[in-house]
Write a protein that holds these residues in place. Structure first.
Motif, PDB file in Angstrom:
ATOM      1  N   SER A  11       0.858  -1.188   0.000  1.00  0.00           N
ATOM      2  CA  SER A  11       0.000   0.000   0.000  1.00  0.00           C
ATOM      3  C   SER A  11       0.892   1.235   0.000  1.00  0.00           C
ATOM      4  O   SER A  11       1.792   1.357   0.823  1.00  0.00           O
ATOM      5  CB  SER A  11      -0.890   0.018   1.249  1.00  0.00           C
ATOM      6  OG  SER A  11      -1.361   1.334   1.464  1.00  0.00           O
ATOM      7  N   LEU A  13      -0.141   4.223   0.581  1.00  0.00           N
ATOM      8  CA  LEU A  13      -0.809   5.283   1.343  1.00  0.00           C
ATOM      9  C   LEU A  13       0.161   6.120   2.183  1.00  0.00           C
ATOM     10  O   LEU A  13       0.030   7.341   2.258  1.00  0.00           O
ATOM     11  CB  LEU A  13      -1.867   4.644   2.257  1.00  0.00           C
ATOM     12  CG  LEU A  13      -2.738   5.560   3.099  1.00  0.00           C
ATOM     13  CD1 LEU A  13      -3.573   6.477   2.219  1.00  0.00           C
ATOM     14  CD2 LEU A  13      -3.652   4.743   4.010  1.00  0.00           C
ATOM     15  N   MET A 140     -10.612  -6.344   6.643  1.00  0.00           N
ATOM     16  CA  MET A 140      -9.974  -5.154   7.231  1.00  0.00           C
ATOM     17  C   MET A 140      -9.696  -5.410   8.702  1.00  0.00           C
ATOM     18  O   MET A 140     -10.624  -5.695   9.473  1.00  0.00           O
ATOM     19  CB  MET A 140     -10.885  -3.936   7.117  1.00  0.00           C
ATOM     20  CG  MET A 140     -11.183  -3.444   5.712  1.00  0.00           C
ATOM     21  SD  MET A 140      -9.798  -2.701   4.840  1.00  0.00           S
ATOM     22  CE  MET A 140      -9.180  -1.480   5.975  1.00  0.00           C
ATOM     23  N   GLU A 143      -9.836   0.014  11.267  1.00  0.00           N
ATOM     24  CA  GLU A 143     -10.921   0.807  10.671  1.00  0.00           C
ATOM     25  C   GLU A 143     -10.349   1.480   9.426  1.00  0.00           C
ATOM     26  O   GLU A 143      -9.275   2.092   9.490  1.00  0.00           O
ATOM     27  CB  GLU A 143     -11.423   1.872  11.643  1.00  0.00           C
ATOM     28  CG  GLU A 143     -12.274   1.341  12.782  1.00  0.00           C
ATOM     29  CD  GLU A 143     -13.530   0.606  12.332  1.00  0.00           C
ATOM     30  OE1 GLU A 143     -14.031   0.873  11.218  1.00  0.00           O
ATOM     31  OE2 GLU A 143     -14.007  -0.256  13.083  1.00  0.00           O
ATOM     32  N   PRO A 144     -11.027   1.364   8.277  1.00  0.00           N
ATOM     33  CA  PRO A 144     -10.466   1.960   7.068  1.00  0.00           C
ATOM     34  C   PRO A 144     -10.318   3.473   7.193  1.00  0.00           C
ATOM     35  O   PRO A 144     -11.104   4.127   7.866  1.00  0.00           O
ATOM     36  CB  PRO A 144     -11.479   1.589   5.980  1.00  0.00           C
ATOM     37  CG  PRO A 144     -12.720   1.208   6.695  1.00  0.00           C
ATOM     38  CD  PRO A 144     -12.315   0.709   8.045  1.00  0.00           C
ATOM     39  N   GLY A 184      -2.381  -3.173   9.426  1.00  0.00           N
ATOM     40  CA  GLY A 184      -1.473  -3.658  10.463  1.00  0.00           C
ATOM     41  C   GLY A 184      -0.705  -4.914  10.114  1.00  0.00           C
ATOM     42  O   GLY A 184      -0.171  -5.578  11.010  1.00  0.00           O
ATOM     43  N   ALA A 185      -0.634  -5.245   8.830  1.00  0.00           N
ATOM     44  CA  ALA A 185       0.179  -6.411   8.444  1.00  0.00           C
ATOM     45  C   ALA A 185       1.644  -5.992   8.470  1.00  0.00           C
ATOM     46  O   ALA A 185       2.036  -5.018   7.829  1.00  0.00           O
ATOM     47  CB  ALA A 185      -0.231  -6.915   7.062  1.00  0.00           C
ATOM     48  N   SER A 205       2.323   1.042   6.203  1.00  0.00           N
ATOM     49  CA  SER A 205       3.278   1.884   6.924  1.00  0.00           C
ATOM     50  C   SER A 205       4.580   1.174   7.277  1.00  0.00           C
ATOM     51  O   SER A 205       5.635   1.801   7.320  1.00  0.00           O
ATOM     52  CB  SER A 205       2.619   2.429   8.188  1.00  0.00           C
ATOM     53  OG  SER A 205       2.101   1.380   8.967  1.00  0.00           O
TER      54      SER A 205
HETATM   55  C1  DX5 Z   1      -6.362   1.720   5.512  1.00  0.00           C
HETATM   56  C2  DX5 Z   1      -5.883   1.183   4.201  1.00  0.00           C
HETATM   57  C3  DX5 Z   1      -4.713   0.288   4.276  1.00  0.00           C
HETATM   58  C4  DX5 Z   1      -3.493   0.934   4.862  1.00  0.00           C
HETATM   59  C5  DX5 Z   1      -2.711  -0.117   5.500  1.00  0.00           C
HETATM   60  O1  DX5 Z   1      -7.637   2.220   5.375  1.00  0.00           O
HETATM   61  O2  DX5 Z   1      -6.910   0.475   3.551  1.00  0.00           O
HETATM   62  O3  DX5 Z   1      -4.428  -0.269   3.007  1.00  0.00           O
HETATM   63  O4  DX5 Z   1      -2.681   1.566   3.932  1.00  0.00           O
HETATM   64  O5  DX5 Z   1      -1.693   0.508   6.205  1.00  0.00           O
HETATM   65  P1  DX5 Z   1      -1.001  -0.228   7.401  1.00  0.00           P
HETATM   66  O6  DX5 Z   1      -0.272  -1.397   6.818  1.00  0.00           O
HETATM   67  O7  DX5 Z   1      -0.085   0.803   7.940  1.00  0.00           O
HETATM   68  O8  DX5 Z   1      -2.059  -0.634   8.364  1.00  0.00           O
END
Ligand code: DX5
Ligand code: ZN
Length: 248
Positions: A11, A13, A140, A143-144, A184-185, A205
């Motif tokens: 990801s 993000l 998930m 929380e997204p 959180g993986a 992250s």
């Molecule tokens: C959160 C996103 C995830 C996020 C995961 O809403 O859907 O894909 O980027 O990030 P980490 O691995 O830091 O939890």
């Protein structure tokens, strides 16, 4: 190099958003099997990221699979654009308040993998009406909305039974049947998720934190997930040692 059972979808993000193509290339070069693209609309979740125009431009980096994760209230309205942008798989949320089946059908008709994501509080039974239209179930475990949150180990228990949700619709192509874990993986939770039979670990992250060796992190996540899978209990129960695998 020996193949892994579990794969990683990076990801972006929490990467350097000012240079996304460089960050995608970096993740792929480091061994990520796919790129996971978190699309947020500021309505379905309290955060805004990027949309199909950016994804379409990122496609220039090559043919590596793009997994789109749409955290938006109206996936149906924008689906043509995400298909046109070149997403290989498109996953949206079962919690959206609009008809879901036509959008899943549209994704499959376009030859892409169709997925549904479920928030932590949503039971797997919410997927039942769509089970013969799903290639991907995204569990998930936060929380997204944001990267870097704490992994919810209890929620991850949905991973194992999620495999039973898939069913093929007679006369249509068989589904791909992938269960993804998103949220959180990392090296602390990968073995636990592997023990639950996860197919794709979305890593965010943990790859982008200061000083991280992204190649090492990805390698470790895959190896630990494979180890967890090898040692899983017949009933799919993760070994005791790793039920405490929650992030501290
Ligand atoms: C959160 C996103 C995830 C996020 C995961 O809403 O859907 O894909 O980027 O990030 P980490 O691995 O830091 O939890
Ligand atoms: Zn995501």
């Amino acid at each position: 190099m020996a193949g892994h059972r579990a794969i990683v979808s990076a990801s972006i993000l929490d990467s350097d958003l000012s240079n996304l193509s460089r960050e995608c290339r970096k993740a792929l070069k480091a061994g990520s099997d796919r790129i996971h693209l978190d699309v947020m609309d500021g309505h379905f979740v309290p955060n805004i990221t990027f949309g199909p125009a950016i994804i379409k431009r990122l496609r220039k980096i090559g043919k590596q699979p793009f997994d789109a994760h749409l955290m938006i209230s109206e996936p149906g309205r924008y689906m043509d654009q995400f298909i046109d942008a070149g997403c290989d798989s498109i996953t949206f949320h079962v919690e959206v308040e609009e008809p879901i089946e036509p959008t899943l059908l549209k994704i499959r008709k376009a030859g892409r993998l169709a997925g549904l994501a479920i928030k932590p509080a949503t039971p797997l039974s919410a997927l039942d009406p769509y089970r013969d239209l799903l290639d991907i179930i995204m569990v998930m475990t936060v929380e997204p909305g944001f990267g870097g949150q704490k992994f919810m180990a209890d929620v991850a228990r949905k991973i194992d039974p999620a495999h039973q949700v898939f069913r093929d619709r007679p006369g249509e192509r068989p589904s791909r049947r992938e269960v993804h874990v998103d949220g959180g993986a990392n090296r602390d939770t990968a073995e636990y998720c592997g023990g639950l039979g996860v197919d794709v670990l979305v890593a965010g992250s943990t790859l982008w934190k200061k000083g991280a060796d992204i190649e090492q992190e990805i390698k470790l996540i895959k190896s630990l997930a494979d180890k967890g899978y090898r040692h899983r209990r017949p009933a799919g129960e993760p070994s005791k040692k790793h039920t405490a695998g929650e992030a501290e």
